[in-house]
Design a protein around this motif. Structure first.
Motif, PDB file in Angstrom:
ATOM      1  N   PRO A 101       0.820  -1.197   0.000  1.00  0.00           N
ATOM      2  CA  PRO A 101       0.000   0.000   0.000  1.00  0.00           C
ATOM      3  C   PRO A 101       0.859   1.254   0.000  1.00  0.00           C
ATOM      4  CG  PRO A 101      -0.772  -1.570   1.623  1.00  0.00           C
ATOM      5  CD  PRO A 101       0.549  -2.067   1.123  1.00  0.00           C
TER       6      PRO A 101
ATOM      7  N   ILE B 289       0.174   0.569   8.094  1.00  0.00           N
ATOM      8  CA  ILE B 289      -1.133  -0.042   7.875  1.00  0.00           C
ATOM      9  C   ILE B 289      -1.774  -0.283   9.232  1.00  0.00           C
ATOM     10  CG2 ILE B 289      -2.324  -2.059   6.946  1.00  0.00           C
ATOM     11  CD1 ILE B 289       0.060  -2.362   5.000  1.00  0.00           C
TER      12      ILE B 289
ATOM     13  N   LEU C 274     -12.360   0.845   2.739  1.00  0.00           N
ATOM     14  CA  LEU C 274     -11.078   1.357   2.270  1.00  0.00           C
ATOM     15  C   LEU C 274     -11.349   2.513   1.322  1.00  0.00           C
ATOM     16  CD1 LEU C 274      -9.340  -2.030   1.409  1.00  0.00           C
ATOM     17  CD2 LEU C 274      -9.073  -0.679   3.494  1.00  0.00           C
TER      18      LEU C 274
ATOM     19  N   ASP D 245      -5.844   2.776   2.363  1.00  0.00           N
ATOM     20  CA  ASP D 245      -5.933   1.819   1.261  1.00  0.00           C
ATOM     21  C   ASP D 245      -5.636   0.386   1.679  1.00  0.00           C
ATOM     22  OD1 ASP D 245      -3.225   2.164   1.612  1.00  0.00           O
ATOM     23  OD2 ASP D 245      -2.823   2.833  -0.427  1.00  0.00           O
ATOM     24  N   ALA D 246      -5.471   0.146   3.010  1.00  0.00           N
ATOM     25  CA  ALA D 246      -5.237  -1.221   3.487  1.00  0.00           C
ATOM     26  C   ALA D 246      -5.615  -1.328   4.960  1.00  0.00           C
ATOM     27  CB  ALA D 246      -3.773  -1.614   3.294  1.00  0.00           C
TER      28      ALA D 246
ATOM     29  N   ASP E  46      -4.945  -4.371   8.172  1.00  0.00           N
ATOM     30  CA  ASP E  46      -4.423  -5.665   8.600  1.00  0.00           C
ATOM     31  C   ASP E  46      -5.281  -6.228   9.727  1.00  0.00           C
ATOM     32  OD1 ASP E  46      -2.336  -5.558   6.826  1.00  0.00           O
ATOM     33  OD2 ASP E  46      -0.773  -5.232   8.335  1.00  0.00           O
TER      34      ASP E  46
ATOM     35  N   THR F 159     -10.385  -4.709  -4.985  1.00  0.00           N
ATOM     36  CA  THR F 159     -10.103  -5.064  -3.602  1.00  0.00           C
ATOM     37  C   THR F 159      -9.599  -6.507  -3.540  1.00  0.00           C
ATOM     38  OG1 THR F 159     -11.984  -3.656  -2.998  1.00  0.00           O
ATOM     39  CG2 THR F 159     -11.064  -5.052  -1.262  1.00  0.00           C
TER      40      THR F 159
ATOM     41  N   ARG G 115      -4.267  -9.201   5.207  1.00  0.00           N
ATOM     42  CA  ARG G 115      -4.222  -7.799   4.761  1.00  0.00           C
ATOM     43  C   ARG G 115      -5.242  -7.599   3.646  1.00  0.00           C
ATOM     44  NH1 ARG G 115       1.522  -5.972   3.929  1.00  0.00           N
ATOM     45  NH2 ARG G 115       1.271  -5.699   6.176  1.00  0.00           N
TER      46      ARG G 115
ATOM     47  N   TYR H 288      -6.742  -4.944   0.994  1.00  0.00           N
ATOM     48  CA  TYR H 288      -6.185  -3.733   0.389  1.00  0.00           C
ATOM     49  C   TYR H 288      -6.847  -3.420  -0.946  1.00  0.00           C
ATOM     50  CZ  TYR H 288      -3.556  -7.142  -2.357  1.00  0.00           C
ATOM     51  OH  TYR H 288      -3.210  -8.187  -3.176  1.00  0.00           O
TER      52      TYR H 288
END
Length: 141
Positions: free
Chosen positions: A25, A30, A49, A55-56, A58, A81, A118, A120
């Protein structure tokens, strides 16, 4: 396209991607959330997101050797995605959603530890400011 041709193309793409970070990302850090999983009890996580802002995301799950992790992702911007599953203490991906193109993955882990799932936005979509609402379902079997 034949199955053999598709498999060969996936392998070629995987080799090409080894030269660059896998779906890294654009943001510096993140956000991470720890998720406690009980055996065979699904946990559904809702998230959003938005490229250029977040944009990510976890999700950290603890697994024991021999556990099976079952991951499913549904997203409003499904073509933009994806998710990866990372080994404990490593950025090495056991599963790379961008390459595999699947929104479901199940795998028995060999090593105990904290695995990272993850979710993203694919980099091009993130740069365009794409938004995606998602539901991530995690099951420890």
């Amino acid at each position: 396209m034949s199955t053999n041709m598709r498999d060969a193309m996936r392998r070629l793409l995987a080799l090409c991607l080894l030269a660059v970070p896998l779906a890294a990302p654009a943001q510096e850090s993140i956000p991470a959330a720890e998720v406690a999983l009980s055996h065979d009890a699904p946990v559904q996580l809702l998230g959003k997101l938005k490229g250029t802002q977040r944009d990510a995301q976890d999700y950290i799950v603890h697994l024991e050797a021999g556990d099976t992790l079952d991951v499913a992702l549904k997203a409003s911007a499904a073509s933009s995605t994806a998710f990866n599953v990372l080994s404990p203490g490593s950025e090495t991906a056991l599963y790379v959603g961008m390459i595999e193109g699947e929104m479901h993955w199940m795998h028995e882990v060999e090593q105990a530890g904290n695995y990272t799932v993850r979710v993203y936005l694919i980099r091009a979509a993130a740069r365009q400011g794409t938004s995606s609402r998602y539901t991530l379902t995690l099951i420890r079997r």
